[in-house]
Design a protein around this motif. Sequence first.
Motif, PDB file in Angstrom:
ATOM      1  N   GLY A 123      -6.916   0.731  -0.096  1.00  0.00           N
ATOM      2  CA  GLY A 123      -5.790  -0.201  -0.262  1.00  0.00           C
ATOM      3  C   GLY A 123      -4.450   0.492  -0.382  1.00  0.00           C
ATOM      4  N   GLU A 124      -3.594  -0.072  -1.234  1.00  0.00           N
ATOM      5  CA  GLU A 124      -2.204   0.392  -1.368  1.00  0.00           C
ATOM      6  C   GLU A 124      -1.779   0.472  -2.818  1.00  0.00           C
ATOM      7  OE1 GLU A 124      -0.125  -1.892   2.210  1.00  0.00           O
ATOM      8  OE2 GLU A 124       1.076  -1.879   0.377  1.00  0.00           O
ATOM      9  N   LEU A 125      -1.003   1.462  -3.146  1.00  0.00           N
ATOM     10  CA  LEU A 125      -0.437   1.588  -4.494  1.00  0.00           C
ATOM     11  C   LEU A 125       1.060   1.814  -4.339  1.00  0.00           C
ATOM     12  CD1 LEU A 125      -3.214   3.920  -5.939  1.00  0.00           C
ATOM     13  CD2 LEU A 125      -2.734   1.597  -6.745  1.00  0.00           C
ATOM     14  N   LEU A 126       1.826   1.403  -5.347  1.00  0.00           N
ATOM     15  CA  LEU A 126       3.274   1.610  -5.296  1.00  0.00           C
ATOM     16  C   LEU A 126       3.670   2.556  -6.418  1.00  0.00           C
ATOM     17  CD1 LEU A 126       5.976   0.612  -3.925  1.00  0.00           C
ATOM     18  CD2 LEU A 126       6.223  -0.822  -5.964  1.00  0.00           C
ATOM     19  N   ILE A 127       4.427   3.581  -6.066  1.00  0.00           N
ATOM     20  CA  ILE A 127       4.896   4.539  -7.073  1.00  0.00           C
ATOM     21  C   ILE A 127       6.419   4.485  -7.128  1.00  0.00           C
ATOM     22  CG2 ILE A 127       4.910   6.957  -7.832  1.00  0.00           C
ATOM     23  CD1 ILE A 127       2.083   5.853  -7.697  1.00  0.00           C
ATOM     24  N   GLU A 128       6.938   4.334  -8.353  1.00  0.00           N
ATOM     25  CA  GLU A 128       8.391   4.313  -8.542  1.00  0.00           C
ATOM     26  C   GLU A 128       8.764   5.371  -9.559  1.00  0.00           C
ATOM     27  OE1 GLU A 128       9.540  -0.279  -8.650  1.00  0.00           O
ATOM     28  OE2 GLU A 128       7.571   0.190  -9.434  1.00  0.00           O
ATOM     29  N   LYS A 129       9.889   6.038  -9.309  1.00  0.00           N
ATOM     30  CA  LYS A 129      10.395   7.020 -10.264  1.00  0.00           C
ATOM     31  C   LYS A 129      11.591   6.404 -10.983  1.00  0.00           C
ATOM     32  CE  LYS A 129      11.954  11.732 -10.786  1.00  0.00           C
ATOM     33  NZ  LYS A 129      12.731  12.837 -10.259  1.00  0.00           N
ATOM     34  N   ARG A 130      11.532   6.384 -12.311  1.00  0.00           N
ATOM     35  CA  ARG A 130      12.672   5.879 -13.094  1.00  0.00           C
ATOM     36  C   ARG A 130      13.019   6.963 -14.088  1.00  0.00           C
ATOM     37  NH1 ARG A 130      10.234  -0.015 -14.516  1.00  0.00           N
ATOM     38  NH2 ARG A 130       9.815  -0.618 -12.382  1.00  0.00           N
ATOM     39  N   ALA A 131      14.223   7.493 -13.998  1.00  0.00           N
ATOM     40  CA  ALA A 131      14.632   8.691 -14.746  1.00  0.00           C
ATOM     41  C   ALA A 131      13.601   9.774 -14.413  1.00  0.00           C
ATOM     42  CB  ALA A 131      14.757   8.401 -16.227  1.00  0.00           C
ATOM     43  N   SER A 132      12.964  10.371 -15.398  1.00  0.00           N
ATOM     44  CA  SER A 132      12.007  11.434 -15.044  1.00  0.00           C
ATOM     45  C   SER A 132      10.561  10.928 -15.031  1.00  0.00           C
ATOM     46  CB  SER A 132      12.131  12.589 -16.036  1.00  0.00           C
ATOM     47  OG  SER A 132      11.758  12.113 -17.317  1.00  0.00           O
ATOM     48  N   GLU A 133      10.383   9.609 -15.266  1.00  0.00           N
ATOM     49  CA  GLU A 133       9.019   9.084 -15.380  1.00  0.00           C
ATOM     50  C   GLU A 133       8.561   8.360 -14.121  1.00  0.00           C
ATOM     51  OE1 GLU A 133       9.379   6.787 -19.031  1.00  0.00           O
ATOM     52  OE2 GLU A 133       8.347   8.417 -20.070  1.00  0.00           O
ATOM     53  N   TYR A 134       7.254   8.389 -13.929  1.00  0.00           N
ATOM     54  CA  TYR A 134       6.654   7.735 -12.769  1.00  0.00           C
ATOM     55  C   TYR A 134       5.879   6.493 -13.202  1.00  0.00           C
ATOM     56  CZ  TYR A 134       8.104  11.419  -9.710  1.00  0.00           C
ATOM     57  OH  TYR A 134       8.883  12.266  -8.969  1.00  0.00           O
ATOM     58  N   TYR A 135       6.019   5.434 -12.403  1.00  0.00           N
ATOM     59  CA  TYR A 135       5.296   4.188 -12.651  1.00  0.00           C
ATOM     60  C   TYR A 135       4.408   3.909 -11.443  1.00  0.00           C
ATOM     61  CZ  TYR A 135       8.327   3.258 -16.612  1.00  0.00           C
ATOM     62  OH  TYR A 135       8.975   3.338 -17.818  1.00  0.00           O
ATOM     63  N   MET A 136       3.187   3.520 -11.714  1.00  0.00           N
ATOM     64  CA  MET A 136       2.275   3.167 -10.629  1.00  0.00           C
ATOM     65  C   MET A 136       1.882   1.703 -10.765  1.00  0.00           C
ATOM     66  SD  MET A 136      -1.421   4.663  -9.526  1.00  0.00           S
ATOM     67  CE  MET A 136      -2.148   4.486 -11.136  1.00  0.00           C
ATOM     68  N   SER A 137       2.011   0.930  -9.681  1.00  0.00           N
ATOM     69  CA  SER A 137       1.579  -0.468  -9.684  1.00  0.00           C
ATOM     70  C   SER A 137       0.470  -0.649  -8.664  1.00  0.00           C
ATOM     71  CB  SER A 137       2.725  -1.404  -9.303  1.00  0.00           C
ATOM     72  OG  SER A 137       3.828  -1.175 -10.144  1.00  0.00           O
ATOM     73  N   GLY A 138      -0.559  -1.374  -9.085  1.00  0.00           N
ATOM     74  CA  GLY A 138      -1.666  -1.632  -8.168  1.00  0.00           C
ATOM     75  C   GLY A 138      -2.604  -2.663  -8.743  1.00  0.00           C
ATOM     76  N   PRO A 139      -3.568  -3.092  -7.913  1.00  0.00           N
ATOM     77  CA  PRO A 139      -4.501  -4.130  -8.352  1.00  0.00           C
ATOM     78  C   PRO A 139      -5.645  -3.576  -9.200  1.00  0.00           C
ATOM     79  CG  PRO A 139      -4.977  -3.499  -6.098  1.00  0.00           C
ATOM     80  CD  PRO A 139      -3.797  -2.677  -6.523  1.00  0.00           C
ATOM     81  N   ALA A 140      -6.311  -4.491  -9.887  1.00  0.00           N
ATOM     82  CA  ALA A 140      -7.559  -4.179 -10.588  1.00  0.00           C
ATOM     83  C   ALA A 140      -8.472  -5.367 -10.318  1.00  0.00           C
ATOM     84  CB  ALA A 140      -7.318  -4.020 -12.082  1.00  0.00           C
ATOM     85  N   VAL A 141      -9.694  -5.120  -9.914  1.00  0.00           N
ATOM     86  CA  VAL A 141     -10.596  -6.196  -9.499  1.00  0.00           C
ATOM     87  C   VAL A 141     -11.899  -6.160 -10.293  1.00  0.00           C
ATOM     88  CG1 VAL A 141     -11.889  -7.163  -7.536  1.00  0.00           C
ATOM     89  CG2 VAL A 141      -9.616  -6.164  -7.162  1.00  0.00           C
TER      90      VAL A 141
END
Length: 273
Positions: free
Chosen positions: A248-266
């Motif tokens: 599938g697909e995951l989204l990674i965003e960098k905010r300041a020095s931190e990383y955020y990952m968004s994705g599904p859980a089934v």
Amino acid sequence: MLEFEKYHGTGNDFVLIYIKDDKQHAYSALAVELCDRHFGVGADGLLILERSDQADFKMRIFNQDGSEAPMCGNGIRCVAKYVMDKGLIEGDTCVVETMYQKIQVSAVRVDGKTLYRINMGSPIYDTSKMPVLFDKSEFQNESIEVDGQVYTLSALNMGTIHAVTFVDEIDQIDIDLVGSTIEQYTYFPQGINVDFCKVIDPHTLKVTTWERGVGRTMSCGTGVSASVAQGIREGKLKSPVKVLVTGGELLIEKRASEYYMSGPAVHVFSGQY
Ligand SMILES: N[C@H](CCC[C@H](N)C(=O)O)C(=O)O
């Protein structure tokens, strides 16, 4: 009788067990038994959810081979979905203690779907803070030859330890051979997860991960986060980055020095063993 749940996050699949007592169980042997795809339930790993005195819950992750890992990016989304769906927590945010650090996960609605957004924290490059035997302060862009091909590897900790390599074509690589060889390289006395990355454009990356203790998986959350962090560090990628994995697909965003990952859980099914 053991009550368990089967979950997956972009095809990285888990048996999840909620332990309500304070007894210690033989999780390593249980992981080997349950994760076996022919003689057990079948999964990449076993997630143990326990009570915590520092956070809302505690998650432990055991690989298919019984080894314990410090963190699991896909697994923690499944844990968040479980505690929220079961009403074990109020609201849409929870803090989960892991062997690595406390991790915050929030449920977010994106295009009509519920995704789980994790604060993955900041990557660690310092070799003295990783199980890496190396005489420089960082393991960055080191060349290693496997099967007649030279791979440029960078090691970083994004919850667990990863070796990231950018390649022209992932599909032409014998991931099982190259991944297992790098995993066992003398630089990495405790093994390492290996991420093969192909940059599609600055906001799109394709990643295939060879996981220590498991083998090739359909997705690896910490691996995808580590790959994007490395790509941004090298100027190959720009946040936000959509990551394409086999499952599938995951989204990674960098905010300041931190990383955020968004994705599904089934949630796949509930069972008794
Ligand atoms: N698949 C997991 C990582 C498991 C890590 C494990 N294989 C190790 O470090 O030994 C993830 O989504 O982040």
